[in-house]
Design a protein around this motif. Structure first.
Motif, PDB file in Angstrom:
ATOM      1  N   VAL A 255       0.843  -1.199   0.000  1.00  0.00           N
ATOM      2  CA  VAL A 255       0.000   0.000   0.000  1.00  0.00           C
ATOM      3  C   VAL A 255       0.877   1.247   0.000  1.00  0.00           C
ATOM      4  CG1 VAL A 255      -1.735   1.315   1.286  1.00  0.00           C
ATOM      5  CG2 VAL A 255      -1.868  -1.185   1.197  1.00  0.00           C
ATOM      6  N   PHE A 272      -2.845   7.783   5.673  1.00  0.00           N
ATOM      7  CA  PHE A 272      -2.489   6.360   5.727  1.00  0.00           C
ATOM      8  C   PHE A 272      -3.219   5.678   6.880  1.00  0.00           C
ATOM      9  CE2 PHE A 272      -0.241   2.564   6.879  1.00  0.00           C
ATOM     10  CZ  PHE A 272      -0.001   1.972   5.640  1.00  0.00           C
ATOM     11  N   SER A 276      -5.619   2.636   6.163  1.00  0.00           N
ATOM     12  CA  SER A 276      -5.263   1.307   6.686  1.00  0.00           C
ATOM     13  C   SER A 276      -6.398   0.771   7.566  1.00  0.00           C
ATOM     14  CB  SER A 276      -3.948   1.362   7.463  1.00  0.00           C
ATOM     15  OG  SER A 276      -4.067   2.148   8.613  1.00  0.00           O
ATOM     16  N   ARG A 277      -7.066   1.658   8.282  1.00  0.00           N
ATOM     17  CA  ARG A 277      -8.209   1.225   9.102  1.00  0.00           C
ATOM     18  C   ARG A 277      -9.325   0.674   8.213  1.00  0.00           C
ATOM     19  NH1 ARG A 277     -12.158   4.011  10.677  1.00  0.00           N
ATOM     20  NH2 ARG A 277     -11.219   6.000  10.108  1.00  0.00           N
ATOM     21  N   LEU A 279      -9.036  -0.519   5.193  1.00  0.00           N
ATOM     22  CA  LEU A 279      -8.607  -1.777   4.555  1.00  0.00           C
ATOM     23  C   LEU A 279      -8.679  -2.937   5.547  1.00  0.00           C
ATOM     24  CD1 LEU A 279      -5.593  -0.510   2.382  1.00  0.00           C
ATOM     25  CD2 LEU A 279      -7.807  -1.343   1.558  1.00  0.00           C
ATOM     26  N   HIS A 280      -8.246  -2.681   6.768  1.00  0.00           N
ATOM     27  CA  HIS A 280      -8.337  -3.734   7.790  1.00  0.00           C
ATOM     28  C   HIS A 280      -9.797  -4.136   8.022  1.00  0.00           C
ATOM     29  CE1 HIS A 280      -4.231  -4.284   8.974  1.00  0.00           C
ATOM     30  NE2 HIS A 280      -4.048  -2.990   9.175  1.00  0.00           N
ATOM     31  N   ILE A 286      -2.395  -5.613   5.094  1.00  0.00           N
ATOM     32  CA  ILE A 286      -1.333  -4.731   4.581  1.00  0.00           C
ATOM     33  C   ILE A 286       0.017  -5.347   4.958  1.00  0.00           C
ATOM     34  CG2 ILE A 286      -0.318  -2.435   4.675  1.00  0.00           C
ATOM     35  CD1 ILE A 286      -3.052  -1.326   5.359  1.00  0.00           C
ATOM     36  N   SER A 289       4.174  -1.071   3.334  1.00  0.00           N
ATOM     37  CA  SER A 289       3.603   0.245   3.120  1.00  0.00           C
ATOM     38  C   SER A 289       4.683   1.256   2.788  1.00  0.00           C
ATOM     39  CB  SER A 289       2.839   0.691   4.362  1.00  0.00           C
ATOM     40  OG  SER A 289       3.719   0.716   5.471  1.00  0.00           O
ATOM     41  N   VAL A 307      -2.673   0.446  -4.434  1.00  0.00           N
ATOM     42  CA  VAL A 307      -2.744  -0.839  -3.750  1.00  0.00           C
ATOM     43  C   VAL A 307      -2.342  -1.926  -4.738  1.00  0.00           C
ATOM     44  CG1 VAL A 307      -4.280  -2.523  -2.666  1.00  0.00           C
ATOM     45  CG2 VAL A 307      -4.568  -0.088  -2.182  1.00  0.00           C
TER      46      VAL A 307
ATOM     47  N   GLY B  18      -1.360   6.958  12.054  1.00  0.00           N
ATOM     48  CA  GLY B  18      -0.931   6.542  10.717  1.00  0.00           C
ATOM     49  C   GLY B  18       0.517   6.096  10.703  1.00  0.00           C
ATOM     50  N   ALA B  21       0.666   2.663  12.014  1.00  0.00           N
ATOM     51  CA  ALA B  21       0.171   1.671  11.049  1.00  0.00           C
ATOM     52  C   ALA B  21       1.183   1.408   9.944  1.00  0.00           C
ATOM     53  CB  ALA B  21      -1.156   2.152  10.447  1.00  0.00           C
ATOM     54  N   ALA B  22       1.904   2.455   9.558  1.00  0.00           N
ATOM     55  CA  ALA B  22       2.845   2.313   8.440  1.00  0.00           C
ATOM     56  C   ALA B  22       4.188   1.729   8.871  1.00  0.00           C
ATOM     57  CB  ALA B  22       3.071   3.671   7.771  1.00  0.00           C
TER      58      ALA B  22
END
Lengths: 331, 331
Positions: A255, A272, A276-277, A279-280, A286, A289, A307, B18, B21-22
């Motif tokens: 991603v 992001f 990401s939230r 997508l999860h 993921i 990234s 993606v 973020g 997450a990354a």
């Protein structure tokens, strides 16, 4: 217009002079207008080159180096490189094992790379062309028949570059490049237009409370112009667009949240987090990234999501060492 | 104001979410508001932390990782972190060998880091504070007694981080950090003001044909407001300012051309070309270079130059492996 330039006509050439001064590990040919690895061509190695209009930096010259591109041929701002220039970059990358052209799907680029490939063929070089058309916003666009090529170009160049570095043959390198493109989808949102040095004013008008949803990297119109809204709603728009065009399954994802040039990194990380939230929540995984300015549109404020539905082999190639001005790890 | 945010009050916290997450290799503590290496504290290693107002990303959290910072404590936008937060980051970095605080010279930062150091001392931790004040534009400023701390912070953190990683003791790590600061000079030029999420409008007014010469990273006034001019003349202004304040001799230089957030990379490389030519003409030797957005001011269009008079040992530490979100090589 306020820019750190001298004359708009000299911008690309002078930026290349700066690139040469900053990166002695690159060979910048100011006359033929290409940038190559200092050690290119590498004996036995399939060459990998790309190019397109300038103004999208670090794409492409910032991705030249071990593990990624052998050479890049940047055109003038938002203008395709010319066939002779592409041919020169092709020769700089050719060690007899053939050269892959990574071409973003814009009419001028497609035409000029095709002409260059024909010229290379006449000289006995083997060239395979890989078209990148990952932008799912529109089917056809101002400068495009078919989908535009945007963020996935980085992924194609990284992964195909890793395979070429390992010594794979021409067909295999082209095949993995095509696979990455097929498995990738991108979508962009602009908060402002960008200003080219030659035009001196924003490429389009966008009201103080409007955003361009599905914008192209030259400021081409997207799907719709909408009212400004909170980041979480923009993230939902972007994820929905990507999901609808290329549904995300259980595959491990690469991603990228990419800044278009004028957006602070803080906002990219915030986006992001939102993406990401989402997508999860959709059950996606993921695996890798990347957040930052990689495929830009001069000073445009905006972001894009790319993606890629990867697998173990693509992740292995993604993780392989890379040493370029803009992307570097393991080396 | 158009930004990728939800509520201005939540920007920093959501950007940290973020970041977490990354970058699973970082430990982001959203409650205590610090970012640490996942493996911190490292037994026997001197800790290195920094912090300051947010809005300068990737500084500082983007420089957390092996070979650089153990932890960073970002405050709200353009606002110092609070003492408890700095103390929490200090503890996260402390393995008994002491902790170095890298503090940019702004009144709020200096005061709060001092309070945190006193709290740490009460708890038996050893802290040494290193003040960064490399910006030669003005002697005192809106938020500063003495020179402001800007671009050299990256160099201090990289080089001291490398020495700490090698196992040097507290005094040695603090000493090399101070040395890098003493040997560095920075100077910035703004083409536009930046807009904080809370204010929602540009922090100062700058006419369409004006530039702020010597601007601070919060948009503080510089030395003068001048008419826009070609890049080569701006480069000369910037090099002269640095040269006059800290004359460049025969030492090998580390040169950073840094974007303030809203300036395209093409222009940064063009400026690097101009600056490197001027430095070469002055007999200077550029040993290492860095071009990109590293110490930013939100969406401000502008650039800064940082020059550090290095030596073999400082270059060795600069070249040492580093693995952070924003600076990564050899790892």
């Amino acid at each position: 217009m306020k820019k750190f330039i001298n004359d708009p006509a000299d911008v690309v050439r002078e930026a290349h002079a700066g690139l040469a001064a900053a990166h002695p590990e690159l060979r910048v040919n100011l006359d033929e207008q290409f940038v190559a690895r200092a050690d290119a061509p590498r004996p036995g190695k399939v060459g990998l080159i790309s190019g397109g209009g300038s103004g999208h930096e670090p794409l492409h010259a910032g991705f030249v180096g071990p593990g990624m591109l052998d050479a890049a041929c940047p055109g003038e701002v938002f203008t395709s490189p010319v066939p002779d220039q592409i041919l020169a970059a092709t020769k700089a990358a050719d060690a007899g094992a053939g050269v892959v052209h990574v071409v973003k799907n814009y009419t001028g680029d497609v035409m000029n790379f095709q002409l260059a490939a024909e010229l290379a063929d006449e000289e006995g070089l083997r060239v395979q062309t890989v078209l990148v058309d990952d932008d799912v916003a529109v089917e056809d666009s101002t400068w495009t028949a078919g989908r535009r090529g945007t963020g996935a170009t980085l992924l194609v160049e990284k992964i195909a570059g890793a395979l070429a570095e390992e010594g794979a043959d021409l067909d295999a390198v082209a095949a993995v490049a095509r696979l990455v493109n097929e498995r990738s989808a991108s979508f962009a949102v602009a908060l402002t237009a960008c200003t080219t040095p030659a035009a001196g004013k924003p490429g389009f008008d966008l009201a103080a409370d409007e955003i361009e949803v599905g914008v192209g990297i030259h400021g081409e119109p997207g799907r719709s112009r909408q009212k400004m809204r909170p980041a979480r709603e923009i993230a939902a728009l972007v994820v929905d667009a990507v999901q609808s065009a290329k549904p995300i399954g259980p595959e491990p994802l690469i991603v990228m949240v990419n800044g278009l040039g004028g957006t602070p990194q803080m906002e990219l990380y915030l986006m992001f987090g939102e993406i990401s939230r989402l997508l999860h929540d959709a059950g996606a995984q993921i695996a890798r990234s990347l957040v930052g300015n990689y495929v830009t549109s001069l000073d445009m404020a905006g972001m894009s999501l790319t993606v890629c539905r990867a697998d173990d082999e693509l992740l292995r190639l993604w993780d392989a060492p890379v040493h370029t001005p803009a992307l570097r790890w393991g080396a």
